[in-house]
Design a protein around this motif. Structure first.
Motif, PDB file in Angstrom:
ATOM      1  N   UNK A  99       0.828  -1.206   0.000  1.00  0.00           N
ATOM      2  CA  UNK A  99       0.000   0.000   0.000  1.00  0.00           C
ATOM      3  C   UNK A  99       0.863   1.259   0.000  1.00  0.00           C
ATOM      4  N   UNK A 100       0.388   2.297  -0.668  1.00  0.00           N
ATOM      5  CA  UNK A 100       1.043   3.605  -0.622  1.00  0.00           C
ATOM      6  C   UNK A 100       0.353   4.441   0.448  1.00  0.00           C
ATOM      7  N   UNK A 101       0.961   4.582   1.624  1.00  0.00           N
ATOM      8  CA  UNK A 101       0.283   5.264   2.727  1.00  0.00           C
ATOM      9  C   UNK A 101       0.057   6.763   2.494  1.00  0.00           C
ATOM     10  N   UNK A 102       0.981   7.410   1.748  1.00  0.00           N
ATOM     11  CA  UNK A 102       0.905   8.852   1.556  1.00  0.00           C
ATOM     12  C   UNK A 102       1.048   9.209   0.088  1.00  0.00           C
ATOM     13  N   UNK A 111      11.682  17.219  -1.813  1.00  0.00           N
ATOM     14  CA  UNK A 111      12.225  15.880  -1.625  1.00  0.00           C
ATOM     15  C   UNK A 111      12.904  15.759  -0.265  1.00  0.00           C
ATOM     16  N   UNK A 112      12.536  14.735   0.491  1.00  0.00           N
ATOM     17  CA  UNK A 112      13.109  14.500   1.810  1.00  0.00           C
ATOM     18  C   UNK A 112      12.451  15.286   2.927  1.00  0.00           C
ATOM     19  N   UNK A 113      11.524  16.164   2.581  1.00  0.00           N
ATOM     20  CA  UNK A 113      10.882  16.999   3.601  1.00  0.00           C
ATOM     21  C   UNK A 113       9.969  16.180   4.505  1.00  0.00           C
ATOM     22  N   UNK A 114       9.389  15.133   3.938  1.00  0.00           N
ATOM     23  CA  UNK A 114       8.558  14.211   4.722  1.00  0.00           C
ATOM     24  C   UNK A 114       9.110  12.808   4.520  1.00  0.00           C
ATOM     25  N   UNK A 115       9.666  12.257   5.590  1.00  0.00           N
ATOM     26  CA  UNK A 115      10.197  10.894   5.514  1.00  0.00           C
ATOM     27  C   UNK A 115       9.585   9.988   6.576  1.00  0.00           C
ATOM     28  N   UNK A 116       8.847  10.584   7.501  1.00  0.00           N
ATOM     29  CA  UNK A 116       8.233   9.844   8.596  1.00  0.00           C
ATOM     30  C   UNK A 116       6.812  10.343   8.812  1.00  0.00           C
ATOM     31  N   UNK A 117       5.978   9.484   9.353  1.00  0.00           N
ATOM     32  CA  UNK A 117       4.629   9.910   9.713  1.00  0.00           C
ATOM     33  C   UNK A 117       4.672  11.067  10.704  1.00  0.00           C
ATOM     34  N   UNK A 178      -4.094  17.570  -6.068  1.00  0.00           N
ATOM     35  CA  UNK A 178      -3.622  17.972  -7.391  1.00  0.00           C
ATOM     36  C   UNK A 178      -3.651  19.484  -7.573  1.00  0.00           C
ATOM     37  N   UNK A 179      -4.655  20.147  -6.993  1.00  0.00           N
ATOM     38  CA  UNK A 179      -4.810  21.597  -7.159  1.00  0.00           C
ATOM     39  C   UNK A 179      -4.075  22.398  -6.090  1.00  0.00           C
ATOM     40  N   UNK A 180      -3.436  21.687  -5.145  1.00  0.00           N
ATOM     41  CA  UNK A 180      -2.638  22.370  -4.130  1.00  0.00           C
ATOM     42  C   UNK A 180      -3.421  22.888  -2.948  1.00  0.00           C
ATOM     43  N   UNK A 181      -4.677  22.466  -2.797  1.00  0.00           N
ATOM     44  CA  UNK A 181      -5.431  22.860  -1.602  1.00  0.00           C
ATOM     45  C   UNK A 181      -4.812  22.229  -0.367  1.00  0.00           C
ATOM     46  N   UNK A 182      -4.264  21.027  -0.546  1.00  0.00           N
ATOM     47  CA  UNK A 182      -3.490  20.356   0.505  1.00  0.00           C
ATOM     48  C   UNK A 182      -2.163  19.936  -0.113  1.00  0.00           C
ATOM     49  N   UNK A 183      -1.200  19.652   0.764  1.00  0.00           N
ATOM     50  CA  UNK A 183       0.126  19.239   0.295  1.00  0.00           C
ATOM     51  C   UNK A 183       0.339  17.741   0.414  1.00  0.00           C
ATOM     52  N   UNK A 184      -0.411  17.110   1.323  1.00  0.00           N
ATOM     53  CA  UNK A 184      -0.230  15.687   1.616  1.00  0.00           C
ATOM     54  C   UNK A 184      -1.593  15.024   1.755  1.00  0.00           C
ATOM     55  N   UNK A 185      -1.701  13.815   1.245  1.00  0.00           N
ATOM     56  CA  UNK A 185      -2.910  13.017   1.435  1.00  0.00           C
ATOM     57  C   UNK A 185      -2.537  11.710   2.119  1.00  0.00           C
ATOM     58  N   UNK A 186      -3.298  11.366   3.154  1.00  0.00           N
ATOM     59  CA  UNK A 186      -3.111  10.115   3.879  1.00  0.00           C
ATOM     60  C   UNK A 186      -4.123   9.102   3.339  1.00  0.00           C
ATOM     61  N   UNK A 187      -3.657   7.903   3.037  1.00  0.00           N
ATOM     62  CA  UNK A 187      -4.482   6.831   2.474  1.00  0.00           C
ATOM     63  C   UNK A 187      -5.076   7.221   1.127  1.00  0.00           C
ATOM     64  N   UNK A 188      -4.221   7.588   0.153  1.00  0.00           N
ATOM     65  CA  UNK A 188      -4.724   7.970  -1.167  1.00  0.00           C
ATOM     66  C   UNK A 188      -5.314   6.778  -1.916  1.00  0.00           C
ATOM     67  N   UNK A 207       6.247   6.465   0.831  1.00  0.00           N
ATOM     68  CA  UNK A 207       6.165   5.487   1.918  1.00  0.00           C
ATOM     69  C   UNK A 207       7.043   5.965   3.070  1.00  0.00           C
ATOM     70  N   UNK A 208       6.470   6.226   4.241  1.00  0.00           N
ATOM     71  CA  UNK A 208       7.262   6.703   5.375  1.00  0.00           C
ATOM     72  C   UNK A 208       8.165   5.614   5.927  1.00  0.00           C
ATOM     73  N   UNK A 209       9.159   6.033   6.715  1.00  0.00           N
ATOM     74  CA  UNK A 209      10.126   5.060   7.239  1.00  0.00           C
ATOM     75  C   UNK A 209       9.492   4.062   8.201  1.00  0.00           C
ATOM     76  N   UNK A 210       8.280   4.377   8.704  1.00  0.00           N
ATOM     77  CA  UNK A 210       7.578   3.427   9.572  1.00  0.00           C
ATOM     78  C   UNK A 210       7.119   2.192   8.795  1.00  0.00           C
ATOM     79  N   UNK A 211       7.182   2.281   7.465  1.00  0.00           N
ATOM     80  CA  UNK A 211       6.848   1.125   6.639  1.00  0.00           C
ATOM     81  C   UNK A 211       5.441   1.171   6.081  1.00  0.00           C
TER      82      UNK A 211
END
Length: 279
Positions: A99-102, A111-117, A178-188, A207-211
């Motif tokens: 699964x792709x969590x994010x 790039x690298x700004x988000x690596x963990x939950x 896609x339109x930039x209203x949010x930067x991250x989606x959880x459980x896409x 995929x965060x480092x938590x797996x």
């Protein structure tokens, strides 16, 4: 893809009714309470089948349904196993993937700004995160269950303070990203992600480092009991599980089949799981 492929193969019209697991199961059960047995086959997530349709007595055993020898051959499937989600053999699993969590908008997340939950708890992401509703059957529910067991409920209490935008509309969630209203989606949702990505949206899975975890996604099938078209339903189930039917599925949904002979070259490598890997 299935309805067209089935008609092309056998000349039989298959009316497909799509929706979230919660929407479809409620429709089926409401019809049945009114004495209307309209559905022949349910294809979707195992959560809906096992927590809604099966407890309501709506599913039939499929022990005598898989007529093609290849479908009962363990070598056809990942893990060298014919995969049933329940001991009564009412839910057959035909897809399994990492699964792709994010998902992120690459114009808003470097790039690298988000690596963990836990990076999502940074104040700069407040109000800029969306999530598939975890209170109903679906990807948000599954992801929430997995990570509660893995990292605990306290994390979610903290994440909730980030003013997450929650929706049950999977396409709307991806539209926000896609339109930039949010930067991250959880459980896409994979299907919606692929549609926007193909249209040129700056999206990437992360995929965060938590797996991550293995998911069947929408990859299970069940035969409804008292099916109004039992012979056509048997034919459809057997065909949809062939290499041809599964190729239609994986190319339209953007997720792999559990059949080992179905092409995967069109899929992102991080989604593909091998039997010798730990997830």
């Amino acid at each position: 893809a299935w309805s067209k492929g089935f008609k092309d193969k056998y000349g039989i019209e298959a009316e497909m009714i799509a929706g979230t697991g919660n929407e479809v199961s409620q429709k089926i059960l409401t019809e049945r309470k009114a004495g209307l047995y309209l559905a022949d086959v349910y294809a979707g997530g195992t959560t809906t089948s096992l927590t809604s349709l099966k407890p309501a007595g709506a599913l039939a055993s499929m022990d005598r349904i898989l007529l093609l020898p290849e479908l009962n051959n363990s070598e056809t499937w990942m893990r060298n196993k014919v995969e049933w989600a329940d001991k009564d053999h009412t839910v057959f699993v035909f897809s399994m993937y990492a699964r792709n969590p994010l998902a992120i908008n690459t114009t808003l997340v470097q790039k690298g700004e988000i690596s963990s939950l836990y990076d999502l708890l940074d104040p700069k992401w407040k109000g800029r995160i969306s999530m598939n509703d975890p209170t109903i059957q679906g990807g948000g529910f599954s992801l929430f269950q997995v990570y509660v067991r893995h990292i605990g409920i306290e994390y979610w209490h903290k994440l909730a303070k980030q003013e997450i935008l929650i929706s049950r509309d999977r396409r709307q969630i991806m539209d926000w990203l896609a339109k930039g209203k949010v930067a991250v989606t959880v459980a896409p949702n994979n299907e919606s992600f692929n549609q926007f990505k193909e249209a040129g949206a700056p999206l990437e899975f992360l995929t965060p480092k938590e797996g991550t975890y293995l998911s069947t996604g929408n990859g299970s099938v069940s035969l409804m009991n008292n099916a109004p078209h039992p012979n056509a339903a048997r034919l459809f189930i057997n065909w949809m599980l062939t290499r041809e039917g599964q190729t239609n599925f994986t190319k339209s949904m953007g997720v792999p089949s559990a059949r080992v002979d179905v092409p995967t070259s069109h899929l992102p490598p991080e989604m593909l799981w091998k039997a010798d890997e730990n997830i």
